[in-house]
Design an enzyme around this catalytic site. Structure first.
Site, PDB file in Angstrom:
ATOM      1  N   LYS A 116       0.813  -1.213   0.000  1.00  0.00           N
ATOM      2  CA  LYS A 116       0.000   0.000   0.000  1.00  0.00           C
ATOM      3  C   LYS A 116       0.847   1.265   0.000  1.00  0.00           C
ATOM      4  O   LYS A 116       0.445   2.292  -0.557  1.00  0.00           O
ATOM      5  CB  LYS A 116      -0.951  -0.010   1.189  1.00  0.00           C
ATOM      6  CG  LYS A 116      -1.978  -1.125   1.101  1.00  0.00           C
ATOM      7  CD  LYS A 116      -2.996  -1.012   2.206  1.00  0.00           C
ATOM      8  CE  LYS A 116      -4.020  -2.129   2.086  1.00  0.00           C
ATOM      9  NZ  LYS A 116      -5.123  -1.963   3.021  1.00  0.00           N
ATOM     10  N   LYS A 158      -2.876   1.990   9.470  1.00  0.00           N
ATOM     11  CA  LYS A 158      -3.159   0.848   8.590  1.00  0.00           C
ATOM     12  C   LYS A 158      -1.917  -0.006   8.351  1.00  0.00           C
ATOM     13  O   LYS A 158      -0.809   0.506   8.300  1.00  0.00           O
ATOM     14  CB  LYS A 158      -3.691   1.350   7.243  1.00  0.00           C
ATOM     15  CG  LYS A 158      -4.997   2.120   7.383  1.00  0.00           C
ATOM     16  CD  LYS A 158      -5.370   2.826   6.099  1.00  0.00           C
ATOM     17  CE  LYS A 158      -5.838   1.841   5.045  1.00  0.00           C
ATOM     18  NZ  LYS A 158      -6.431   2.581   3.893  1.00  0.00           N
ATOM     19  N   GLY A 164      -8.610  -7.359   4.114  1.00  0.00           N
ATOM     20  CA  GLY A 164      -9.758  -7.844   4.886  1.00  0.00           C
ATOM     21  C   GLY A 164     -10.065  -6.991   6.101  1.00  0.00           C
ATOM     22  O   GLY A 164     -10.668  -7.444   7.053  1.00  0.00           O
ATOM     23  N   GLY A 165      -9.649  -5.723   6.038  1.00  0.00           N
ATOM     24  CA  GLY A 165      -9.971  -4.795   7.115  1.00  0.00           C
ATOM     25  C   GLY A 165      -9.161  -5.008   8.392  1.00  0.00           C
ATOM     26  O   GLY A 165      -9.431  -4.389   9.416  1.00  0.00           O
ATOM     27  N   TYR A 202      -8.236  10.082   8.517  1.00  0.00           N
ATOM     28  CA  TYR A 202      -9.447   9.263   8.506  1.00  0.00           C
ATOM     29  C   TYR A 202     -10.558  10.072   7.850  1.00  0.00           C
ATOM     30  O   TYR A 202     -10.927  11.142   8.325  1.00  0.00           O
ATOM     31  CB  TYR A 202      -9.838   8.853   9.931  1.00  0.00           C
ATOM     32  CG  TYR A 202     -11.060   7.984   9.973  1.00  0.00           C
ATOM     33  CD1 TYR A 202     -11.014   6.682   9.493  1.00  0.00           C
ATOM     34  CD2 TYR A 202     -12.270   8.466  10.461  1.00  0.00           C
ATOM     35  CE1 TYR A 202     -12.136   5.879   9.501  1.00  0.00           C
ATOM     36  CE2 TYR A 202     -13.403   7.660  10.472  1.00  0.00           C
ATOM     37  CZ  TYR A 202     -13.330   6.369   9.988  1.00  0.00           C
ATOM     38  OH  TYR A 202     -14.445   5.574   9.996  1.00  0.00           O
ATOM     39  N   LYS A 237     -16.951  -5.556   3.387  1.00  0.00           N
ATOM     40  CA  LYS A 237     -18.139  -5.231   2.588  1.00  0.00           C
ATOM     41  C   LYS A 237     -19.269  -6.227   2.812  1.00  0.00           C
ATOM     42  O   LYS A 237     -19.030  -7.418   2.939  1.00  0.00           O
ATOM     43  CB  LYS A 237     -17.754  -5.236   1.103  1.00  0.00           C
ATOM     44  CG  LYS A 237     -16.682  -4.216   0.767  1.00  0.00           C
ATOM     45  CD  LYS A 237     -15.992  -4.516  -0.542  1.00  0.00           C
ATOM     46  CE  LYS A 237     -14.762  -3.636  -0.702  1.00  0.00           C
ATOM     47  NZ  LYS A 237     -13.861  -4.124  -1.773  1.00  0.00           N
ATOM     48  N   GLU A 288      -6.512   1.737  -2.305  1.00  0.00           N
ATOM     49  CA  GLU A 288      -5.582   0.675  -2.678  1.00  0.00           C
ATOM     50  C   GLU A 288      -6.012   0.054  -3.994  1.00  0.00           C
ATOM     51  O   GLU A 288      -7.098   0.332  -4.505  1.00  0.00           O
ATOM     52  CB  GLU A 288      -5.521  -0.403  -1.593  1.00  0.00           C
ATOM     53  CG  GLU A 288      -6.832  -1.129  -1.399  1.00  0.00           C
ATOM     54  CD  GLU A 288      -6.699  -2.401  -0.586  1.00  0.00           C
ATOM     55  OE1 GLU A 288      -5.597  -2.955  -0.512  1.00  0.00           O
ATOM     56  OE2 GLU A 288      -7.712  -2.856  -0.043  1.00  0.00           O
ATOM     57  N   ASN A 290      -6.606  -3.693  -5.783  1.00  0.00           N
ATOM     58  CA  ASN A 290      -6.695  -5.131  -5.584  1.00  0.00           C
ATOM     59  C   ASN A 290      -6.369  -5.813  -6.898  1.00  0.00           C
ATOM     60  O   ASN A 290      -7.092  -5.651  -7.882  1.00  0.00           O
ATOM     61  CB  ASN A 290      -8.073  -5.523  -5.076  1.00  0.00           C
ATOM     62  CG  ASN A 290      -8.248  -5.150  -3.618  1.00  0.00           C
ATOM     63  OD1 ASN A 290      -7.324  -5.287  -2.824  1.00  0.00           O
ATOM     64  ND2 ASN A 290      -9.412  -4.656  -3.267  1.00  0.00           N
ATOM     65  N   ARG A 292      -6.612  -8.589  -8.512  1.00  0.00           N
ATOM     66  CA  ARG A 292      -7.269  -9.891  -8.687  1.00  0.00           C
ATOM     67  C   ARG A 292      -8.734  -9.652  -9.044  1.00  0.00           C
ATOM     68  O   ARG A 292      -9.203  -8.522  -9.036  1.00  0.00           O
ATOM     69  CB  ARG A 292      -7.229 -10.652  -7.370  1.00  0.00           C
ATOM     70  CG  ARG A 292      -7.821  -9.817  -6.247  1.00  0.00           C
ATOM     71  CD  ARG A 292      -8.013 -10.605  -4.970  1.00  0.00           C
ATOM     72  NE  ARG A 292      -8.113  -9.759  -3.808  1.00  0.00           N
ATOM     73  CZ  ARG A 292      -9.198  -9.100  -3.412  1.00  0.00           C
ATOM     74  NH1 ARG A 292     -10.312  -9.186  -4.115  1.00  0.00           N
ATOM     75  NH2 ARG A 292      -9.186  -8.345  -2.336  1.00  0.00           N
TER      76      ARG A 292
HETATM   77  P1  ADP Z   1      -8.275  -3.752   3.305  1.00  0.00           P
HETATM   78  O1  ADP Z   1      -7.169  -4.037   2.339  1.00  0.00           O
HETATM   79  O2  ADP Z   1      -8.000  -4.320   4.664  1.00  0.00           O
HETATM   80  O3  ADP Z   1      -9.626  -4.094   2.768  1.00  0.00           O
HETATM   81  P2  ADP Z   1      -8.645  -0.898   2.649  1.00  0.00           P
HETATM   82  O4  ADP Z   1      -7.524   0.046   2.537  1.00  0.00           O
HETATM   83  O5  ADP Z   1      -9.264  -1.377   1.360  1.00  0.00           O
HETATM   84  O6  ADP Z   1      -8.203  -2.154   3.536  1.00  0.00           O
HETATM   85  O7  ADP Z   1      -9.779  -0.262   3.521  1.00  0.00           O
HETATM   86  C1  ADP Z   1     -10.939  -0.998   3.890  1.00  0.00           C
HETATM   87  C2  ADP Z   1     -11.973  -0.077   4.503  1.00  0.00           C
HETATM   88  O8  ADP Z   1     -11.419   0.611   5.641  1.00  0.00           O
HETATM   89  C3  ADP Z   1     -12.447   1.041   3.590  1.00  0.00           C
HETATM   90  O9  ADP Z   1     -13.462   0.633   2.719  1.00  0.00           O
HETATM   91  C4  ADP Z   1     -12.928   2.056   4.623  1.00  0.00           C
HETATM   92  O10 ADP Z   1     -14.169   1.667   5.162  1.00  0.00           O
HETATM   93  C5  ADP Z   1     -11.899   1.927   5.729  1.00  0.00           C
HETATM   94  N1  ADP Z   1     -10.786   2.912   5.544  1.00  0.00           N
HETATM   95  C6  ADP Z   1      -9.535   2.675   5.105  1.00  0.00           C
HETATM   96  N2  ADP Z   1      -8.801   3.798   5.055  1.00  0.00           N
HETATM   97  C7  ADP Z   1      -9.595   4.802   5.481  1.00  0.00           C
HETATM   98  C8  ADP Z   1      -9.436   6.234   5.674  1.00  0.00           C
HETATM   99  N3  ADP Z   1      -8.288   6.854   5.414  1.00  0.00           N
HETATM  100  N4  ADP Z   1     -10.494   6.938   6.127  1.00  0.00           N
HETATM  101  C9  ADP Z   1     -11.683   6.321   6.395  1.00  0.00           C
HETATM  102  N5  ADP Z   1     -11.889   5.000   6.269  1.00  0.00           N
HETATM  103  C10 ADP Z   1     -10.870   4.239   5.811  1.00  0.00           C
END
Ligand code: ADP
Length: 448
Positions: A116, A158, A164-165, A202, A237, A288, A290, A292
């Protein structure tokens, strides 16, 4: 074109790929673990090969065993599905060095977008907006506190290798930043064997909007419009739809072209998703990429009429894209609900066990991607998603009415699922008005 493909995955996505291959006249071999040995979808493949025990390390994540299976089955390509080895650049490299095509991006492009922190650097070069934050990894608390002061709270910590959050913490002040930093690093180390974290602003009450892209090996790259995945629980999601009810036509166009710019800069090939956060003023920031096929790809297939799995296979075989940007239209409205074997009434506790009764929805505009049936035993070893219900309507209103109708036809017993939560969402006034954000489910629907 390939004559035989190995599927290195399980469950609904394995079945989805088998179906695409059968329609293309391509033979399939599917791998499975002992936990999946009785699953009926295995019989739809031309060959099924047991590669080990239930634990993913012994089977679906075990590269030598998967390569051996590919050699035994004598395939020309491997489709990794999503999860497991799908975004493992080393695996992609091993496949190709064994003269087996990996159905996905080149290892170099996967590595470039996979980290990332690296991906954010790439975005800067491609002039794609990113969330303000650290340029790279955060090494210590002092650095984090200083940056937080510059960016302003709230901020999010992060994991660089995240997915996967997991490995994410929101901090509203110095105290929660200090605590969050430690716990995010620990969680990242446990989940991804990499404790590197970074921080960014955020985005409060933002929406998650992502762009499906696809690129061939002849220099063609296009987008297939967006999916809105704002309805999440714990950053995972639950409901996805296309088009997004929140974008103006101009922002939609800008967002989708930004996604194409980014993947061109990465030298990307095959299908991928560029994820963005969109704030309340429709300003968008890259989250980010993905590298795939994603769980929610049927939403895009439904509105565009394009079969993404077949297109992935054609691209891996060296063929050019079978359409041009101007041919790709979003027709009507699609919604997907993830059916997870989890009990919403008991804090989403997983529900492994046997499905005794199952009646599935059907009728106009309804698609169910699932590998389960009455008598199917849900193994405790894997993700709790047992299916995806997708509907298509001429308008968003029709799609919602159709989803409600389909959900109410859906009967699974005695396993508890997310169906009751989905019914609640489809009736929610904010959802009906298209006014939700990534924290909505937890803040409004699940708050007690
Ligand atoms: P993962 O790879 O774990 O799925 P992501 O970067 O895609 O992580 O983020 C997943 C979710 O986390 C986003 O859809 C959002 O809900 C939350 N999120 C991530 N970064 C931010 C941010 N900077 N501000 C607000 N929410 C965030």
């Amino acid at each position: 074109m390939f004559t035989k493909i190995l599927i290195a995955n399980r469950g609904e996505i394995a079945l989805r790929i088998i179906r695409a291959c059968r329609e293309m006249g391509i033979q399939t071999a599917v791998v499975y673990s002992t936990a999946d040995r009785d699953a009926a979808y295995l019989t739809f493949a031309d060959q099924a090969i047991c590669i080990g025990e239930a634990s993913p390390a012994e089977s679906y994540l075990n590269i030598p065993r998967i390569i051996s299976a590919a050699e035994v089955a004598d395939v020309q390509a491997i489709h990794p599905g999503y999860g497991f080895l799908a975004e493992n650049a080393h695996f992609a490299e091993v496949c190709r060095s064994c003269k087996i095509e990996f159905i996905g991006p080149p290892a170099s492009a996967m590595a470039a977008v996979g980290d990332k922190v690296e991906c954010k650097r790439l975005a800067k070069r491609a002039k794609v907006p990113t969330v303000p934050g650290s340029e790279g990894a955060i090494d210590d608390e002092k650095m984090a506190l200083k940056l937080a002061e510059q960016i302003g709270y709230p901020i999010i910590i992060k994991a660089a290798a995240g997915g996967g959050g997991r490995g994410m913490r929101v901090a509203h002040n110095d105290v929660s930043l200090r605590a969050g930093l430690k716990s995010a690093q620990l969680e990242a180390e446990n989940a991804f064997k990499n404790s590197t974290v970074y921080i960014e602003k955020y985005v409060e009450q933002g929406r998650h909007v992502e762009v499906q892209i696809i690129a061939d090996s002849h220099g063609n790259a296009v987008h297939l419009w967006e999916r809105d995945c704002s309805l999440q629980r714990r950053h995972q999601k639950l409901v996805e739809e296309s088009p997004s009810p929140a974008l103006s036509p101009q922002v939609r166009e800008e967002l989708c072209t930004a996604a194409v710019r980014l993947i061109k800069a990465a030298g990307y090939q095959n299908a991928g998703t560029v994820e963005f956060l969109v704030d309340q003023n429709q300003k968008y920031y890259l989250l980010e990429v993905n590298a795939r096929i994603q769980v929610e790809h049927p939403v895009t297939e439904t509105v565009t009429g394009i079969d993404l799995i077949k297109e992935q296979i054609r691209i891996a075989a060296g063929l050019p894209l079978s359409f041009k940007q101007k041919d790709i239209k979003q027709i009507g409205h699609a919604i997907e609900c993830r059916i997870n074997a989890e009990d919403p009434a008991r804090n989403f506790a997983p529900q492994p066990g046997t499905i005794q009764e199952l009646r599935v929805p059907g009728g106009p505009g309804v698609r169910l991607d699932s590998h389960v049936y009455a008598g199917y035993r849900i193994p405790p070893n894997y993700d709790s998603m047992i299916g995806k219900l997708i509907v298509h309507g001429a308008t968003r209103t029709e799609a919602i009415a159709r989803m409600k109708r389909a959900l109410s036809e859906f009967h699974i017993s005695p396993i508890r699922t997310t169906i009751p939560l989905h019914l609640q969402i489809m009736d929610n006034q904010n959802f009906l008005a298209g006014k939700v954000d990534t924290g909505f489910i937890e803040r409004v629907l699940l708050a007690k």
